[in-house]
Design an enzyme around this catalytic site. Structure first.
Site, PDB file in Angstrom:
ATOM      1  N   GLN A   1      21.304   8.856  15.051  1.00 60.71           N
ATOM      2  CA  GLN A   1      19.902   9.225  14.772  1.00 60.71           C
ATOM      3  C   GLN A   1      19.832  10.068  13.487  1.00 60.71           C
ATOM      4  OE1 GLN A   1      20.874  10.090  18.359  1.00 60.71           O
ATOM      5  NE2 GLN A   1      20.627   7.926  18.637  1.00 60.71           N
TER       6      GLN A   1
ATOM      7  N   GLY B   1      21.854   2.182  16.770  1.00 60.11           N
ATOM      8  CA  GLY B   1      22.158   0.776  16.465  1.00 60.11           C
ATOM      9  C   GLY B   1      22.691   0.714  15.061  1.00 60.11           C
ATOM     10  N   HIS B   2      23.977   0.492  14.908  1.00 60.87           N
ATOM     11  CA  HIS B   2      24.576   0.498  13.575  1.00 60.87           C
ATOM     12  C   HIS B   2      25.031  -0.907  13.199  1.00 60.87           C
ATOM     13  CE1 HIS B   2      24.587   4.783  13.645  1.00 60.87           C
ATOM     14  NE2 HIS B   2      25.411   4.849  14.652  1.00 60.87           N
TER      15      HIS B   2
ATOM     16  N   ASP C   1      18.414   5.527  10.992  1.00 58.78           N
ATOM     17  CA  ASP C   1      18.437   4.267  10.233  1.00 58.78           C
ATOM     18  C   ASP C   1      18.641   4.483   8.742  1.00 58.78           C
ATOM     19  OD1 ASP C   1      17.725   2.981  12.667  1.00 58.78           O
ATOM     20  OD2 ASP C   1      15.636   3.514  12.287  1.00 58.78           O
TER      21      ASP C   1
ATOM     22  N   LYS D   1      23.758   4.979   8.019  1.00 61.44           N
ATOM     23  CA  LYS D   1      24.930   5.825   8.299  1.00 61.44           C
ATOM     24  C   LYS D   1      26.192   5.005   8.494  1.00 61.44           C
ATOM     25  CE  LYS D   1      22.775   7.515  11.821  1.00 61.44           C
ATOM     26  NZ  LYS D   1      21.400   7.131  11.565  1.00 61.44           N
TER      27      LYS D   1
HETATM   28  P1  GDP Z   1      22.207   3.451  10.703  1.00 58.33           P
HETATM   29  O1  GDP Z   1      21.722   3.419  12.101  1.00 58.33           O
HETATM   30  O2  GDP Z   1      21.860   4.725  10.002  1.00 58.33           O
HETATM   31  O3  GDP Z   1      23.621   3.062  10.526  1.00 58.33           O
HETATM   32  O4  GDP Z   1      21.364   2.401   9.943  1.00 58.33           O
HETATM   33  P2  GDP Z   1      21.199   0.855  10.216  1.00 58.33           P
HETATM   34  O5  GDP Z   1      22.358   0.211  10.873  1.00 58.33           O
HETATM   35  O6  GDP Z   1      19.841   0.645  10.772  1.00 58.33           O
HETATM   36  O7  GDP Z   1      21.293   0.448   8.694  1.00 58.33           O
HETATM   37  C1  GDP Z   1      20.343  -0.065   8.009  1.00 58.33           C
HETATM   38  C2  GDP Z   1      20.586  -1.478   7.585  1.00 58.33           C
HETATM   39  O8  GDP Z   1      20.684  -1.430   6.191  1.00 58.33           O
HETATM   40  C3  GDP Z   1      21.809  -2.220   8.046  1.00 58.33           C
HETATM   41  O9  GDP Z   1      21.459  -3.570   8.264  1.00 58.33           O
HETATM   42  C4  GDP Z   1      22.778  -2.109   6.882  1.00 58.33           C
HETATM   43  O10 GDP Z   1      23.649  -3.203   6.774  1.00 58.33           O
HETATM   44  C5  GDP Z   1      21.854  -2.076   5.736  1.00 58.33           C
HETATM   45  N1  GDP Z   1      22.269  -1.281   4.585  1.00 58.33           N
HETATM   46  C6  GDP Z   1      22.936  -0.100   4.558  1.00 58.33           C
HETATM   47  N2  GDP Z   1      23.020   0.353   3.297  1.00 58.33           N
HETATM   48  C7  GDP Z   1      22.387  -0.563   2.517  1.00 58.33           C
HETATM   49  C8  GDP Z   1      22.094  -0.649   1.125  1.00 58.33           C
HETATM   50  O11 GDP Z   1      22.438   0.213   0.332  1.00 58.33           O
HETATM   51  N3  GDP Z   1      21.371  -1.719   0.707  1.00 58.33           N
HETATM   52  C9  GDP Z   1      20.955  -2.703   1.551  1.00 58.33           C
HETATM   53  N4  GDP Z   1      20.260  -3.713   1.044  1.00 58.33           N
HETATM   54  N5  GDP Z   1      21.197  -2.656   2.861  1.00 58.33           N
HETATM   55  C10 GDP Z   1      21.900  -1.604   3.336  1.00 58.33           C
END
Ligand code: GDP
Length: 417
Positions: free
Chosen positions: A216, A40-41, A13, A16
């Protein structure tokens, strides 16, 4: 000709998908090499939200080829539904998605086993996403598993599936129904079946830019993470090679992603976890609820000890710091700079869960900032305290920061020269 591996370097999370999407502009190919639909992206593009579980997020660029490698495990039904919903959002897959025939299959039986196993663990539960990923990988390792390419051979499939149910001591309740559902899903997915490793190697040699997208995070790596509270695949940079069939000497660059603070979903040690109003404020501002499970994420301070460990483990060339905007409005921020165990300062990270549970973090405290960072597009334009915070992270992790993310949108990204 180049390859770039992009990895989450904590417990997942880290944002990525957003960074892969941002860097994807320069890639000809985006490839997933491990994990399954437990990832979950979320990507936001011009205000429109796209959710990915198995499909590589590069699919949002109309010219980019996307690969699901042999090291992944795929739920064919979930993948079909995910593709259909992206097709409804006008994403075109034809000739652009390549699924390795050797990817493992996650079948309905694996989801059932996931639930049963977690129930049995009781208080010792791992906090899995319940998507059947662990049991599917376990079956691959025990050689009872089925693979994506098996779907094209109905008799073989029937035999292997019967043996699989038997190996788990389960009765195969509805063979005809399951086989015909698998036949149907194969008809949908067959055009995308490929020997993806051959293609990726060929594309690399032809000069294309390959971006490998990890799922992950490094602290969830099966071997090097906080075992047993880990995922069931290897998530570190070396698994790119194994999960795609890509020679290690062709791995050119590795970018690690860290959130500006720490989060963790599910059980397991988390030395810098906080439980106060600051944690609630960060959880709310960062919408820290799992994209796959909806579970509230645990919140903590940036852990530079863990971060330096994963930076070294992955041989990072550069790092990206995400969600920096979420920390606005806090009076002060902390970064963990050392681990103390039973009155002794450790030389680095601790490995045993019993030790990690007892760690007393040593903190560096820095002043916060009130400004909204969402519209800032250069490092110099960030408030001085935010710049200092990033500099402290860079110094402690000992890897240069190349990207800073200040919002969900592709545009809300700072490239550090
Ligand atoms: P992943 O699994 O690593 O891709 O992470 P997630 O999909 O859980 O991403 C985290 C959440 O943070 C998502 O809803 C993204 O849209 C959001 N997000 C990613 N980068 C940023 C950021 O720099 N600022 C904010 N406010 N939200 C972000």
């Amino acid at each position: 000709m180049s390859s770039l591996t992009v990895l989450g370097c904590m417990w997942g999370d880290e944002g990525k998908a957003k960074i892969v999407d941002f860097l994807g502009a320069n890639a000809n190919v985006v490839a997933r090499f491990q994990g399954g639909a437990n990832a979950g992206h979320t990507i936001v593009l011009q205000g429109k939200k796209y959710v990915f579980h198995t499909v590589p997020s590069g699919i949002l660029y109309p010219q980019t080829k996307c690969v699901i490698g042999a090291g992944t495990v795929i739920d064919p039904f979930g993948l079909r539904d995910e593709m259909r919903s992206l097709m409804d959002q006008d994403i075109d897959f034809s000739g652009r998605l390549f699924i390795d025939e050797r990817a493992g299959l996650v079948l309905p039986l694996h989801k059932k086993l996931d639930g049963l196993k977690e129930e049995k663990r009781g208080a010792g539960k791992i906090g899995t996403t319940g998507k059947g990923i662990g049991p599917a990988y376990a079956d691959q390792a025990s050689r009872n598993g089925l693979r994506f390419g098996d779907l094209q051979y109905p008799d073989w499939l029937c035999e292997r599936l019967a043996a699989l149910y038997e190996s788990h001591g389960l009765k195969w309740e509805n063979p005809d129904e399951e086989l015909s559902a698998l036949q149907e899903v194969w008809e949908f997915l067959a055009p995308f079946a490929a020997h993806a490793d051959v293609l990726v190697r060929q594309w690399y040699l032809e000069g294309e830019k390959i971006l490998f997208e990890g799922a992950q995070g490094s602290l969830l790596d099966l071997s090097f993470g906080t075992y047993p509270y880990v995922t069931s695949s290897n998530t570190i940079s070396g698994s790119t090679s194994v999960g795609i069939g890509f020679p290690p000497r062709w791995l050119d660059k590795t970018l690690g992603i860290y959130k500006a603070y720490a989060t963790r979903v599910g059980e397991g040690p988390f030395p810098t976890e906080i439980f106060n109003a600051t944690a609630d404020a960060i959880r709310k501002a960062g919408n820290e609820f799992g994209a796959t499970t909806g579970r509230p994420r645990r919140i903590g301070w940036f852990d530079a000890v863990a971060a330096r460990y994963t930076a070294s483990l992955n041989g990072l060339s550069a790092i990206a710091v995400t969600l920096l905007d979420i920390l606005g409005g806090l009076e002060e921020l902390k970064i963990c700079t050392g681990y103390w165990l039973d009155g002794q300062k450790l030389p680095g990270y601790a490995f045993h869960p019993l030790e990690l549970a007892k760690i007393q973090p040593e903190y560096l405290t820095l002043p916060g900032w009130d400004d909204d960072l969402a519209a800032i597009r250069s490092l110099e334009a960030l408030p001085a305290n935010a710049q200092d915070y990033l500099e402290a992270i860079q110094d402690l992790v000992e890897v240069p920061i190349e990207v800073v993310s200040v919002g969900k949108d592709r545009e809300q990204t700072i490239t550090v020269k």
